[in-house]
Design a protein around this motif. Structure first.
Motif, PDB file in Angstrom:
ATOM      1  N   ARG A   1       5.671  11.971   5.967  1.00 43.27           N
ATOM      2  CA  ARG A   1       5.474  12.112   4.519  1.00 43.27           C
ATOM      3  C   ARG A   1       4.935  10.819   3.911  1.00 43.27           C
ATOM      4  NH1 ARG A   1      10.183  13.498   3.501  1.00 43.27           N
ATOM      5  NH2 ARG A   1      11.095  11.613   2.582  1.00 43.27           N
ATOM      6  N   GLU A   2       5.460   9.693   4.365  1.00 49.27           N
ATOM      7  CA  GLU A   2       5.009   8.391   3.869  1.00 49.27           C
ATOM      8  C   GLU A   2       3.557   8.134   4.269  1.00 49.27           C
ATOM      9  OE1 GLU A   2       7.547   4.499   3.467  1.00 49.27           O
ATOM     10  OE2 GLU A   2       6.602   4.447   5.444  1.00 49.27           O
TER      11      GLU A   2
ATOM     12  N   GLU B   1       0.798  -1.231   0.000  1.00 56.01           N
ATOM     13  CA  GLU B   1       0.000   0.000   0.000  1.00 56.01           C
ATOM     14  C   GLU B   1       0.834   1.286   0.000  1.00 56.01           C
ATOM     15  OE1 GLU B   1      -3.026  -0.033  -0.641  1.00 56.01           O
ATOM     16  OE2 GLU B   1      -3.426  -2.170  -0.376  1.00 56.01           O
ATOM     17  N   GLY B   2       2.126   1.160  -0.268  1.00 56.31           N
ATOM     18  CA  GLY B   2       2.930   2.375  -0.433  1.00 56.31           C
ATOM     19  C   GLY B   2       4.096   2.564   0.503  1.00 56.31           C
ATOM     20  N   GLY B   3       4.230   1.717   1.539  1.00 59.02           N
ATOM     21  CA  GLY B   3       5.371   1.808   2.441  1.00 59.02           C
ATOM     22  C   GLY B   3       6.643   1.332   1.743  1.00 59.02           C
ATOM     23  N   SER B   4       7.768   1.959   2.052  1.00 51.22           N
ATOM     24  CA  SER B   4       9.004   1.588   1.360  1.00 51.22           C
ATOM     25  C   SER B   4      10.241   1.641   2.249  1.00 51.22           C
ATOM     26  CB  SER B   4       9.232   2.517   0.160  1.00 51.22           C
ATOM     27  OG  SER B   4       9.340   3.870   0.599  1.00 51.22           O
ATOM     28  N   ARG B   5      10.061   1.918   3.547  1.00 53.24           N
ATOM     29  CA  ARG B   5      11.195   2.065   4.457  1.00 53.24           C
ATOM     30  C   ARG B   5      11.559   0.719   5.088  1.00 53.24           C
ATOM     31  NH1 ARG B   5      13.366   6.932   3.082  1.00 53.24           N
ATOM     32  NH2 ARG B   5      11.627   8.143   2.246  1.00 53.24           N
ATOM     33  N   ILE B   6      12.632   0.102   4.600  1.00 59.06           N
ATOM     34  CA  ILE B   6      13.032  -1.230   5.074  1.00 59.06           C
ATOM     35  C   ILE B   6      13.508  -1.178   6.524  1.00 59.06           C
ATOM     36  CG2 ILE B   6      14.666  -3.136   4.737  1.00 59.06           C
ATOM     37  CD1 ILE B   6      14.556  -2.501   1.726  1.00 59.06           C
TER      38      ILE B   6
ATOM     39  N   LEU C   1      -3.993   3.664   1.663  1.00 58.56           N
ATOM     40  CA  LEU C   1      -5.187   3.467   2.496  1.00 58.56           C
ATOM     41  C   LEU C   1      -5.528   4.692   3.330  1.00 58.56           C
ATOM     42  CD1 LEU C   1      -4.531  -0.184   3.764  1.00 58.56           C
ATOM     43  CD2 LEU C   1      -5.953   0.533   1.840  1.00 58.56           C
ATOM     44  N   GLY C   2      -4.706   5.723   3.262  1.00 59.26           N
ATOM     45  CA  GLY C   2      -4.952   6.933   4.032  1.00 59.26           C
ATOM     46  C   GLY C   2      -4.022   7.049   5.232  1.00 59.26           C
ATOM     47  N   GLU C   3      -3.879   8.272   5.728  1.00 56.86           N
ATOM     48  CA  GLU C   3      -2.939   8.540   6.824  1.00 56.86           C
ATOM     49  C   GLU C   3      -3.322   7.838   8.120  1.00 56.86           C
ATOM     50  OE1 GLU C   3      -0.755  12.426   8.922  1.00 56.86           O
ATOM     51  OE2 GLU C   3      -2.267  12.714   7.345  1.00 56.86           O
ATOM     52  N   ALA C   4      -4.604   7.857   8.464  1.00 59.03           N
ATOM     53  CA  ALA C   4      -5.062   7.234   9.710  1.00 59.03           C
ATOM     54  C   ALA C   4      -4.806   5.726   9.698  1.00 59.03           C
ATOM     55  CB  ALA C   4      -6.550   7.508   9.920  1.00 59.03           C
ATOM     56  N   ARG C   5      -5.121   5.107   8.560  1.00 63.75           N
ATOM     57  CA  ARG C   5      -4.919   3.658   8.467  1.00 63.75           C
ATOM     58  C   ARG C   5      -3.432   3.295   8.410  1.00 63.75           C
ATOM     59  NH1 ARG C   5      -9.802   1.346   4.551  1.00 63.75           N
ATOM     60  NH2 ARG C   5     -11.509   1.927   5.971  1.00 63.75           N
ATOM     61  N   TYR C   6      -2.621   4.226   7.941  1.00 61.58           N
ATOM     62  CA  TYR C   6      -1.167   4.006   7.937  1.00 61.58           C
ATOM     63  C   TYR C   6      -0.688   3.770   9.369  1.00 61.58           C
ATOM     64  CZ  TYR C   6       3.845   5.077   7.600  1.00 61.58           C
ATOM     65  OH  TYR C   6       5.228   5.023   7.684  1.00 61.58           O
ATOM     66  N   TYR C   7      -1.102   4.657  10.262  1.00 61.17           N
ATOM     67  CA  TYR C   7      -0.678   4.532  11.660  1.00 61.17           C
ATOM     68  C   TYR C   7      -1.334   3.322  12.339  1.00 61.17           C
ATOM     69  CZ  TYR C   7       1.540   9.066  11.156  1.00 61.17           C
ATOM     70  OH  TYR C   7       2.356  10.104  10.737  1.00 61.17           O
ATOM     71  N   THR C   8      -2.542   2.967  11.893  1.00 64.55           N
ATOM     72  CA  THR C   8      -3.199   1.759  12.416  1.00 64.55           C
ATOM     73  C   THR C   8      -2.401   0.515  12.037  1.00 64.55           C
ATOM     74  OG1 THR C   8      -5.382   2.797  12.208  1.00 64.55           O
ATOM     75  CG2 THR C   8      -5.329   0.403  12.425  1.00 64.55           C
ATOM     76  N   VAL C   9      -1.962   0.452  10.785  1.00 61.32           N
ATOM     77  CA  VAL C   9      -1.142  -0.667  10.303  1.00 61.32           C
ATOM     78  C   VAL C   9       0.165  -0.736  11.090  1.00 61.32           C
ATOM     79  CG1 VAL C   9       0.235  -1.519   8.340  1.00 61.32           C
ATOM     80  CG2 VAL C   9      -2.108  -0.732   7.974  1.00 61.32           C
ATOM     81  N   ILE C  10       0.777   0.419  11.336  1.00 63.92           N
ATOM     82  CA  ILE C  10       2.046   0.489  12.069  1.00 63.92           C
ATOM     83  C   ILE C  10       1.890  -0.040  13.491  1.00 63.92           C
ATOM     84  CG2 ILE C  10       3.782   2.059  13.033  1.00 63.92           C
ATOM     85  CD1 ILE C  10       3.838   1.539   9.922  1.00 63.92           C
ATOM     86  N   VAL C  11       0.830   0.421  14.177  1.00 65.84           N
ATOM     87  CA  VAL C  11       0.603   0.011  15.577  1.00 65.84           C
ATOM     88  C   VAL C  11       0.347  -1.488  15.675  1.00 65.84           C
ATOM     89  CG1 VAL C  11      -0.973   0.206  17.543  1.00 65.84           C
ATOM     90  CG2 VAL C  11      -0.203   2.269  16.359  1.00 65.84           C
TER      91      VAL C  11
END
Length: 350
Positions: free
Chosen positions: A241-242, A39-44, A248-258
């Motif tokens: 920025r990522e 979904e767009g993440g690229s930081r290994i 999926l959107g900024e909010a869901r980005y942090y949800t995926v991370i958590v």
């Protein structure tokens, strides 16, 4: 290995609980990581960091266990049980775990979940070899058969390495990802017996508190290792920025991370718990046995192709697992019978 205050029944219950925790996270971890990349993440380095960044959560059960010890032992209760020697050993293994996380994340960014999972199943073979040299686990015809089959499974995947290459990934990047994932499996096959060796050489009772302390030190060291990588590559500055560019959107980005952090933390707790209640090989077997579930989930959620080579590799991996598991069962039964005969001989002599 001395398990303080644990009966055989309690140890089996704990083993079952840890196996269930491990089961959920073996399937969930790779899927969450792949979701981040797809979904767009690229930081290994960031993805590697997430695998152990949840270590502070371990402080919660440790505090609860301390108050429990204080209640039962009074003023004699220690704040921590880990010794300097065990701390240093755990920290070193933790740094190596951080390197392993990086290798796995690199491979996961280039390979489909179904392929990387099949490759990681080879860690059972590496664990068997590592356990042979590190904790003197004896090889049996069954474990040798498992090593051969799992090796063949990895080779079979390499024969047609470009057959399931994700869109946008070059042949060179795919091959590097393939090798990185295989190297991660080999390295983890060494890490598991090393954890078991810490337990064997601890020279103190192995309690739930000590196990959690070892796990926390390892995860802290791995996180510190990955933090250095993130700082060097300016990953912390790129997170916001990522998040804004995430599909999926900024909010869901942090949800995926958590959730990725929580899932991977539970994975490490489950792995170390299984080693505590059983052995490093049993932990490796658990990781391998859940391979079909991860395969099916990857095909369902990410619409990955399931090629003939993957099917054959899956069959070889499952065959290897059954061989290894049956060998462990026979070995345990043999040792149990030997102990019973020894007890009967002693009774007759008396």
């Amino acid at each position: 290995m001395e398990h303080q205050g644990l009966s055989t029944t309690m140890r089996r219950i704990l083993l079952l609980i840890n196996c269930l925790i491990l089961a959920v996270d073996i399937c969930g971890g790779p899927l969450m990581m792949r979701l981040y990349y797809v979904e767009g993440g690229s930081r290994i380095w960031f993805s590697s960091w997430l695998q152990t960044a949840g270590w502070p959560i371990t402080l919660i059960p440790l505090v609860i266990l301390y108050f429990y010890r204080q209640k039962t032992e009074g003023t004699n209760a220690k704040y921590y049980l880990i010794t300097p020697r065990i701390f240093i050993a755990s920290f070193i293994i933790g740094v190596v775990t951080g390197l392993d996380d990086f290798l796995y994340s690199w491979g996961g960014s280039k390979l489909p979940v179904s392929t990387s999972s099949l490759l990681l199943a080879a860690q059972l073979a590496f664990t068997a070899i590592g356990a042979f040299f590190i904790v003197k686990l004896k090889f049996t015809p069954y474990s040798i058969n498992a090593v051969v089959l799992l090796t063949l499974g990895a080779v079979l995947l390499g024969v047609r390495s470009n057959g399931d290459r994700p869109e946008g990934v070059t042949s060179k990047a795919y091959i590097i990802g393939f090798m990185m994932t295989l190297l991660a499996a080999a390295l983890y096959g060494v890490i598991l017996p090393c954890i078991e060796l810490i337990y064997l050489k601890a020279k103190q009772a192995i309690t739930a508190t000590l196990v959690l302390e070892i796990q926390m030190v390892m995860c802290f060291a791995a996180t510190a290792f990955c933090t250095v990588g993130m700082i060097v590559n300016n990953n912390f500055k790129a997170i916001s920025r990522e998040a804004k560019q995430f599909n999926l959107g900024e909010a869901r980005y942090y949800t995926v991370i958590v959730w990725t952090t929580i899932v991977w933390l539970c994975f490490f707790v489950g792995v170390i718990g299984v080693i505590y209640c059983s052995s490093s090989l049993m932990s490796g077997v658990m990781i391998a046995v859940l391979l079909p579930v991860t395969e099916v989930l990857a095909v369902v959620f990410f619409r990955e192709n399931f090629l003939v080579e993957k099917g054959l590799a899956l069959f070889l991996c499952l065959w290897g697992f059954v061989s290894c598991f049956y060998g462990e069962f026979r070995q345990t039964k043999k040792q149990k019978n030997k102990s019973l005969k020894s007890e009967m001989t002693t009774t007759r002599t008396v």
